[in-house]
Design a protein around this motif. Structure first.
Motif, PDB file in Angstrom:
ATOM      1  N   TYR A  42       0.637  -1.223  -0.003  1.00  0.00           N
ATOM      2  CA  TYR A  42       0.002   0.164   0.308  1.00  0.00           C
ATOM      3  C   TYR A  42       0.903   1.358   0.174  1.00  0.00           C
ATOM      4  O   TYR A  42       0.605   2.232  -0.750  1.00  0.00           O
ATOM      5  N   THR A  43       1.807   1.178   0.804  1.00  0.00           N
ATOM      6  CA  THR A  43       2.729   2.497   0.771  1.00  0.00           C
ATOM      7  C   THR A  43       3.207   2.875  -0.370  1.00  0.00           C
ATOM      8  O   THR A  43       3.116   3.909  -0.978  1.00  0.00           O
ATOM      9  N   GLY A  44       4.098   1.910  -0.927  1.00  0.00           N
ATOM     10  CA  GLY A  44       4.784   2.061  -2.106  1.00  0.00           C
ATOM     11  C   GLY A  44       3.924   2.295  -3.437  1.00  0.00           C
ATOM     12  O   GLY A  44       4.243   3.426  -4.087  1.00  0.00           O
ATOM     13  N   LEU A  45       2.603   1.756  -3.543  1.00  0.00           N
ATOM     14  CA  LEU A  45       1.923   2.174  -4.689  1.00  0.00           C
ATOM     15  C   LEU A  45       1.174   3.236  -4.531  1.00  0.00           C
ATOM     16  O   LEU A  45       1.157   4.009  -5.411  1.00  0.00           O
ATOM     17  N   TRP A  46       0.625   3.528  -3.214  1.00  0.00           N
ATOM     18  CA  TRP A  46      -0.043   5.013  -2.983  1.00  0.00           C
ATOM     19  C   TRP A  46       1.088   5.951  -3.198  1.00  0.00           C
ATOM     20  O   TRP A  46       0.728   7.065  -3.917  1.00  0.00           O
ATOM     21  N   THR A  47       2.259   5.942  -2.840  1.00  0.00           N
ATOM     22  CA  THR A  47       3.231   6.913  -3.124  1.00  0.00           C
ATOM     23  C   THR A  47       3.508   7.315  -4.597  1.00  0.00           C
ATOM     24  O   THR A  47       3.411   8.348  -5.393  1.00  0.00           O
ATOM     25  N   SER A 201      -4.017   0.348 -11.132  1.00  0.00           N
ATOM     26  CA  SER A 201      -4.361   1.894 -11.380  1.00  0.00           C
ATOM     27  C   SER A 201      -2.986   2.663 -11.706  1.00  0.00           C
ATOM     28  O   SER A 201      -2.559   3.308 -12.564  1.00  0.00           O
ATOM     29  N   VAL A 202      -1.856   2.071 -10.801  1.00  0.00           N
ATOM     30  CA  VAL A 202      -0.486   2.710 -10.976  1.00  0.00           C
ATOM     31  C   VAL A 202       0.069   2.362 -12.356  1.00  0.00           C
ATOM     32  O   VAL A 202       0.853   3.126 -13.007  1.00  0.00           O
ATOM     33  N   ALA A 203      -0.202   1.043 -12.721  1.00  0.00           N
ATOM     34  CA  ALA A 203       0.522   0.907 -14.117  1.00  0.00           C
ATOM     35  C   ALA A 203      -0.123   1.702 -15.271  1.00  0.00           C
ATOM     36  O   ALA A 203       0.446   1.962 -16.164  1.00  0.00           O
ATOM     37  N   ARG A 204      -1.253   1.722 -15.153  1.00  0.00           N
ATOM     38  CA  ARG A 204      -2.248   2.576 -16.046  1.00  0.00           C
ATOM     39  C   ARG A 204      -1.458   4.057 -16.377  1.00  0.00           C
ATOM     40  O   ARG A 204      -1.462   4.710 -17.258  1.00  0.00           O
ATOM     41  N   ARG A 233      16.755  10.271  -8.743  1.00  0.00           N
ATOM     42  CA  ARG A 233      16.918  11.564  -7.716  1.00  0.00           C
ATOM     43  C   ARG A 233      16.538  11.186  -6.323  1.00  0.00           C
ATOM     44  O   ARG A 233      17.196  11.847  -5.169  1.00  0.00           O
ATOM     45  N   HIS A 234      15.259  10.444  -6.089  1.00  0.00           N
ATOM     46  CA  HIS A 234      14.888  10.090  -4.995  1.00  0.00           C
ATOM     47  C   HIS A 234      14.767   8.275  -4.906  1.00  0.00           C
ATOM     48  O   HIS A 234      14.182   7.771  -5.992  1.00  0.00           O
ATOM     49  N   VAL A 235      15.376   7.913  -3.835  1.00  0.00           N
ATOM     50  CA  VAL A 235      15.239   6.251  -3.612  1.00  0.00           C
ATOM     51  C   VAL A 235      14.013   6.274  -2.305  1.00  0.00           C
ATOM     52  O   VAL A 235      14.562   6.598  -1.150  1.00  0.00           O
ATOM     53  N   LEU A 236      12.861   5.588  -2.362  1.00  0.00           N
ATOM     54  CA  LEU A 236      11.998   5.697  -1.289  1.00  0.00           C
ATOM     55  C   LEU A 236      11.726   4.375  -0.829  1.00  0.00           C
ATOM     56  O   LEU A 236      11.256   3.547  -1.482  1.00  0.00           O
ATOM     57  N   ARG A 237      12.116   3.823   0.584  1.00  0.00           N
ATOM     58  CA  ARG A 237      11.942   2.677   0.761  1.00  0.00           C
ATOM     59  C   ARG A 237      10.563   2.537   1.673  1.00  0.00           C
ATOM     60  O   ARG A 237      10.400   3.184   2.474  1.00  0.00           O
ATOM     61  N   CYS A 238       9.665   1.637   1.231  1.00  0.00           N
ATOM     62  CA  CYS A 238       8.419   1.499   1.553  1.00  0.00           C
ATOM     63  C   CYS A 238       8.297  -0.110   1.737  1.00  0.00           C
ATOM     64  O   CYS A 238       7.226  -0.641   1.293  1.00  0.00           O
ATOM     65  N   THR A 239       8.978  -0.549   2.629  1.00  0.00           N
ATOM     66  CA  THR A 239       8.966  -1.984   2.780  1.00  0.00           C
ATOM     67  C   THR A 239       8.290  -2.299   4.118  1.00  0.00           C
ATOM     68  O   THR A 239       8.295  -4.054   4.343  1.00  0.00           O
ATOM     69  N   GLU A 240       8.047  -1.819   4.970  1.00  0.00           N
ATOM     70  CA  GLU A 240       7.323  -2.434   6.132  1.00  0.00           C
ATOM     71  C   GLU A 240       7.879  -3.134   6.870  1.00  0.00           C
ATOM     72  O   GLU A 240       9.058  -3.410   7.246  1.00  0.00           O
ATOM     73  N   ALA A 389       1.778   8.221   2.373  1.00  0.00           N
ATOM     74  CA  ALA A 389       2.202   8.234   1.039  1.00  0.00           C
ATOM     75  C   ALA A 389       1.956   9.629   0.313  1.00  0.00           C
ATOM     76  O   ALA A 389       2.874  10.204  -0.301  1.00  0.00           O
ATOM     77  N   ARG A 390       0.966  10.181   0.974  1.00  0.00           N
ATOM     78  CA  ARG A 390       0.527  11.476   0.526  1.00  0.00           C
ATOM     79  C   ARG A 390       1.730  12.476   1.073  1.00  0.00           C
ATOM     80  O   ARG A 390       2.058  13.500   0.555  1.00  0.00           O
ATOM     81  N   THR A 391       1.918  12.183   2.389  1.00  0.00           N
ATOM     82  CA  THR A 391       2.966  12.976   3.208  1.00  0.00           C
ATOM     83  C   THR A 391       4.469  12.828   2.455  1.00  0.00           C
ATOM     84  O   THR A 391       5.063  13.837   2.076  1.00  0.00           O
TER      85      THR A 391
END
Length: 461
Positions: A42-47, A201-204, A233-240, A389-391
């Motif tokens: 959820y975190t990675g996909l919403w981001t 949705s993300v893939a679309r 530029r940005h690497v975001l860890r969303c691995t919970e 993710a919005r934050t």
């Protein structure tokens, strides 16, 4: 309740019900991007979703070791809840009470934001905004429930209200139910349908989603995989809960294990006896923690901690659950809902959630290295992951918003103790909590067992 030969593991019942999605191709060589997101939960996909909506021209890559939703996002209890993850009091110590009250208000609003987004994207996730019930079925639990509601109101949950035993029974007939608290800010969802629909949705939108692609190292502006590196530029860890498997992260967040079972569909007669027509989410006031839902196809799904932690912060492969845990959850379900006592267990599974040492999540971005992260939701991540993710999106874009001023932004939690102290502490904590539950029920206590206070000290909550 019959527990003979239910399906076990196989990620979760949710995916066995929907069928596993076809895996997307893995990364096929070194590449560059504006943003690289690690983890397709959820975190990675919403981001990825919100970044692409905000910056359609950005090239965004998501890397996933297994497939979208393999972790907690495809295994959870289906609570889209407005409950703040973590301790309001601890957040207030760091950022002030007003920040916490705003945090709670945004979490409540976020439930409706997610539901609206699912509607716009055409994601059918069996969503029903039904609220949730916290049920007391022992005198000490009722005392604790009343105190908890007063505490929650102090921290912004002004819509929560106490229900009498009779009012609870009108909603759902829980054996021994002495009362409950009802909070309207919660929706039932089907975890796998939500995460699978979100990935589509993300893939679309044009996000590049690579599955079967494990990340082996994170460095400034770079994520390394066996198939090549992604420079961004940005690497975001969303691995919970799977964060502990990354180099240097074993003590960052503890992967807490939670187990679930789901019954076969109940008969009409059983449902007439139980009620539960409002389809509220359900938890109780035991210290060991219990949660559940009435599913869209008429089953009861019930979860609890089971074996809470594996030595060395190990995580499971496919969600297999011990026979002892399945039997324990089945006994609990039969005790709370006698009309379902003879309904067979259809499936049992487990998953891991991330617990910071101070039990409070964080959203961070280091502009110098481009490395960001979000998570540590202590089991309250379905709604919180969307707000996080919005934050994180606001931080990456560089916008100053009310989200970036929330008390979880930029904070750091202490690291967990090394082994074997970590294993001893967690298993000791839950052993004491279970002993406290037994003492309260068997001793007919009217107040919380002192053992629970000892466990609270061990936990550091």
């Amino acid at each position: 309740m019959s527990t003979s030969d239910p399906a076990n593991g196989q990620v979760s019942f949710w995916f066995s019900q929907t069928g596993f999605p076809s895996r997307r191709a893995p990364l096929d060589g070194p590449t560059t991007a504006d943003v690289c997101v690690i983890g397709a939960g959820y975190t990675g996909l919403w981001t990825a979703y919100h970044l692409k909506k905000a910056r359609p021209d950005w090239d965004i890559v998501v890397l996933e070791r297994e497939f979208a939703g393999f972790g907690a996002s495809g295994r959870n209890g289906g609570w889209l809840s407005g409950k703040i993850p973590g301790s309001p009091a601890r957040f207030a110590e760091e950022r002030g009470k007003e920040a916490v009250l705003r945090f709670q208000a945004l979490m409540n609003e976020e439930v409706d934001v997610v539901l609206s987004t699912l509607g716009r994207e055409g994601i059918s996730a069996d969503a029903v905004k039904s609220g949730y019930l916290r049920v007391a079925h022992a005198p000490a639990q009722l005392d604790r429930l009343r105190a908890s509601v007063a505490h929650d109101r102090e921290w912004g949950n002004t819509d929560e209200r106490l229900l009498s035993a009779a009012e609870l029974k009108e909603r759902v007939d829980v054996a021994g139910g002495l009362g409950a608290a009802f909070n309207p800010h919660c929706a039932r969802i089907h975890p796998a349908r939500l995460v699978t629909g979100l990935a589509e949705s993300v893939a679309r939108l044009g996000v590049r989603l690579y599955e079967s692609t494990p990340v082996t190292a994170i460095a400034p502006h770079e994520a390394t995989t066996p198939f090549g590196s992604v420079s961004a530029r940005h690497v975001l860890r969303c691995t919970e809960g799977f964060t502990s498997e990354l180099p240097g992260e074993k003590r960052t967040w503890l992967p807490m294990n939670s187990s679930m079972l789901v019954t076969e569909p109940l008969s009409r007669a059983a449902w007439q006896s139980i009620g539960w027509e409002g389809q509220e989410l359900f938890s109780d006031q035991t210290h060991a923690y219990l949660y559940g839902q009435r599913t869209a196809d008429g089953r009861i799904a019930l979860g609890g901690r089971g074996v809470p932690y594996r030595f060395g912060s190990r995580v499971d492969a496919d969600g297999g659950t011990s026979a002892r845990t399945v039997a324990s959850l089945a006994r609990t379900l039969a005790a709370l809902f006698p009309a379902a006592a003879d309904v067979p267990v259809a499936h049992a599974w487990s998953g891991v959630l991330a617990v910071p040492r101070d039990w409070c999540p964080t959203v961070r971005l280091d502009r110098a290295t481009g490395i960001g992260s979000a998570g540590g939701y202590v089991g309250q991540g379905v709604t919180a992951s969307h707000l996080a993710a919005r934050t994180l999106t606001d931080l990456v874009i560089g916008e100053d918003t009310e989200r970036t001023r929330l008390p979880w932004t930029g904070r750091t939690s202490p690291r967990w103790e090394p082994e074997p102290l970590r294993w001893m502490g967690v298993h000791g904590m839950y052993a004491v909590y279970r002993a406290a539950d037994r003492q309260e029920v068997e001793g007919h206590r009217t107040s919380t067992s002192p053992l629970a206070r000892v466990a609270d000290l061990i936990s550091g909550r």
